[in-house]
Design an enzyme around this catalytic site. Structure first.
Site, PDB file in Angstrom:
ATOM      1  N   LYS A 103       0.835  -1.221   0.000  1.00  0.00           N
ATOM      2  CA  LYS A 103       0.000   0.000   0.000  1.00  0.00           C
ATOM      3  C   LYS A 103       0.860   1.258   0.000  1.00  0.00           C
ATOM      4  CE  LYS A 103      -4.039  -2.075   2.273  1.00  0.00           C
ATOM      5  NZ  LYS A 103      -3.535  -3.352   2.807  1.00  0.00           N
ATOM      6  N   TYR A 157     -16.898  -8.672   6.044  1.00  0.00           N
ATOM      7  CA  TYR A 157     -16.744  -9.859   5.199  1.00  0.00           C
ATOM      8  C   TYR A 157     -17.966 -10.129   4.337  1.00  0.00           C
ATOM      9  CZ  TYR A 157     -12.705 -11.105   8.102  1.00  0.00           C
ATOM     10  OH  TYR A 157     -11.507 -11.106   8.759  1.00  0.00           O
TER      11      TYR A 157
HETATM   12  P1  5BU Z   1      -8.563 -10.975   6.906  1.00  0.00           P
HETATM   13  O1  5BU Z   1      -7.896 -11.731   7.977  1.00  0.00           O
HETATM   14  O2  5BU Z   1      -9.192 -11.897   5.821  1.00  0.00           O
HETATM   15  O3  5BU Z   1      -9.550  -9.952   7.405  1.00  0.00           O
HETATM   16  O4  5BU Z   1      -7.359 -10.197   6.183  1.00  0.00           O
HETATM   17  C1  5BU Z   1      -7.566  -9.317   5.109  1.00  0.00           C
HETATM   18  C2  5BU Z   1      -6.267  -8.841   4.529  1.00  0.00           C
HETATM   19  O5  5BU Z   1      -6.527  -8.008   3.415  1.00  0.00           O
HETATM   20  C3  5BU Z   1      -5.384  -8.028   5.464  1.00  0.00           C
HETATM   21  O6  5BU Z   1      -4.032  -8.362   5.157  1.00  0.00           O
HETATM   22  C4  5BU Z   1      -5.628  -6.591   5.086  1.00  0.00           C
HETATM   23  O7  5BU Z   1      -4.462  -5.792   5.227  1.00  0.00           O
HETATM   24  C5  5BU Z   1      -5.998  -6.692   3.630  1.00  0.00           C
HETATM   25  N1  5BU Z   1      -6.981  -5.689   3.184  1.00  0.00           N
HETATM   26  C6  5BU Z   1      -8.286  -5.635   3.641  1.00  0.00           C
HETATM   27  O8  5BU Z   1      -8.677  -6.442   4.481  1.00  0.00           O
HETATM   28  N2  5BU Z   1      -9.154  -4.709   3.150  1.00  0.00           N
HETATM   29  C7  5BU Z   1      -8.798  -3.790   2.240  1.00  0.00           C
HETATM   30  O9  5BU Z   1      -9.612  -2.984   1.796  1.00  0.00           O
HETATM   31  C8  5BU Z   1      -7.448  -3.850   1.777  1.00  0.00           C
HETATM   32  C9  5BU Z   1      -6.585  -4.795   2.256  1.00  0.00           C
HETATM   33 BR1  5BU Z   1      -6.920  -2.649   0.528  1.00  0.00          BR
END
Ligand code: 5BU
Length: 278
Positions: A98, A225
């Site tokens: 990023k 999610y």
């Molecule tokens: P999770 O554990 O599935 O919640 O991780 C999501 C990953 O995606 C995490 O490494 C964030 O830094 C990354 N991410 C996110 O969740 N949402 C965004 O909008 C962006 C990156 Br850009």
């Protein structure tokens, strides 16, 4: 529904055959070869755990997403091991850095320092907030190496400011640099966003979507999610990015459970794609 777009109706193989950027082409080919549109985001701080998770999920993933700056006791031997796993399990690497500074600074951050990201990460990403100079800065390092860049057009978090005209301008910026910008971190397809310049009908941006979970709607820190079906079939995104949905909280991982979850998300992501192109 945006997934009825020209690109969303094509197979990964059809898109791979036409893509000019080497990183995008390799990713699309890997997705097709492994029948997996799953990117696993490995956000743990312990080196051994990081490598164990990757070794476990590698067979099910097209792409492994890293945040190398969170790993304790980092050195380049970790990257050597990551590259060995990338060859053994046939996945590409995406450092979720990023970038967000002026062109000259991001070029140095991308090429140098402790992490030397450009030397090993096939794909990285940047915030469009500084304007087009961030792309030229990163391209000066990444393009000669055959790398690809994703712009953050949208985010998965509650209250994200990356909406409306910000997202539109991000897409317009990408259109002016299609040799290096291969797509977006976003929650939906972007063909209909901003001002199209696709006169030859050959624009193909990959959409990689974080914020994917089957058993939870979010976390306590603003993450939101959606399911693979919502992301891939309904919103037309190309790659699901899954972290904690696969390895939980981290810390003493249960290899069997991580493997089971990786297989589950891979199957769900692929079924969602098949439903889209049907
Ligand atoms: P999770 O554990 O599935 O919640 O991780 C999501 C990953 O995606 C995490 O490494 C964030 O830094 C990354 N991410 C996110 O969740 N949402 C965004 O909008 C962006 C990156 Br850009």
């Amino acid at each position: 529904m945006s997934s009825s777009s020209r690109i969303a109706a094509q197979t990964y193989a059809q898109r791979a055959a036409k893509h000019a950027n080497p990183a995008a082409k390799a990713l699309l080919e890997t997705i097709e070869r492994k029948q997996s549109n799953l990117c696993v985001s490995v956000d743990v701080t312990d080196r051994d755990e990081f490598l164990d998770i990757i070794d476990t999920v590698g067979p099910y993933a097209c792409l492994i997403k890293t945040h190398v700056d969170i790993i304790e006791h980092f050195d380049l031997s970790l990257i050597e091991r990551l590259q060995e796993l990338s060859s053994a399990h046939d996945f590409l690497i995406f450092e979720d850095r990023k970038f967000a500074d002026i062109g000259n600074t991001v070029a140095l951050q991308y090429s140098s320092g402790v992490h030397k990201i450009a030397s090993w990460s096939h794909i990285t990403n940047a915030h469009p907030v500084p304007g087009p100079s961030i792309i030229s800065g990163l391209a000066s390092v990444g393009k000669p190496l055959g790398r690809g860049l994703l712009l953050l057009a949208e985010m998965s978090t509650k209250g994200s400011l990356a909406t409306g005209s910000y997202t539109e301008e991000a897409v317009n910026m990408a259109r002016a640099h299609r040799d290096f910008v291969i797509g977006f971190i976003a929650q939906r397809r972007m063909e209909a966003v901003g001002t199209s310049t696709d006169t030859n009908n050959d624009e193909d941006f990959l959409i990689l979507s974080p914020g994917v979970g089957l058993d939870s709607k979010g976390d306590a820190m603003g993450q939101q999610y959606r399911t693979p079906k919502e992301v891939v079939t309904e919103s037309g995104c190309d790659v699901i990015i899954v972290g904690r949905g696969i390895y939980g909280k981290g810390g003493n991982i249960d290899v069997q459970s991580v493997q089971k979850q990786a297989e589950r998300y891979r199957n769900e992501g692929w079924a969602a794609y098949q439903a889209r192109i049907r």
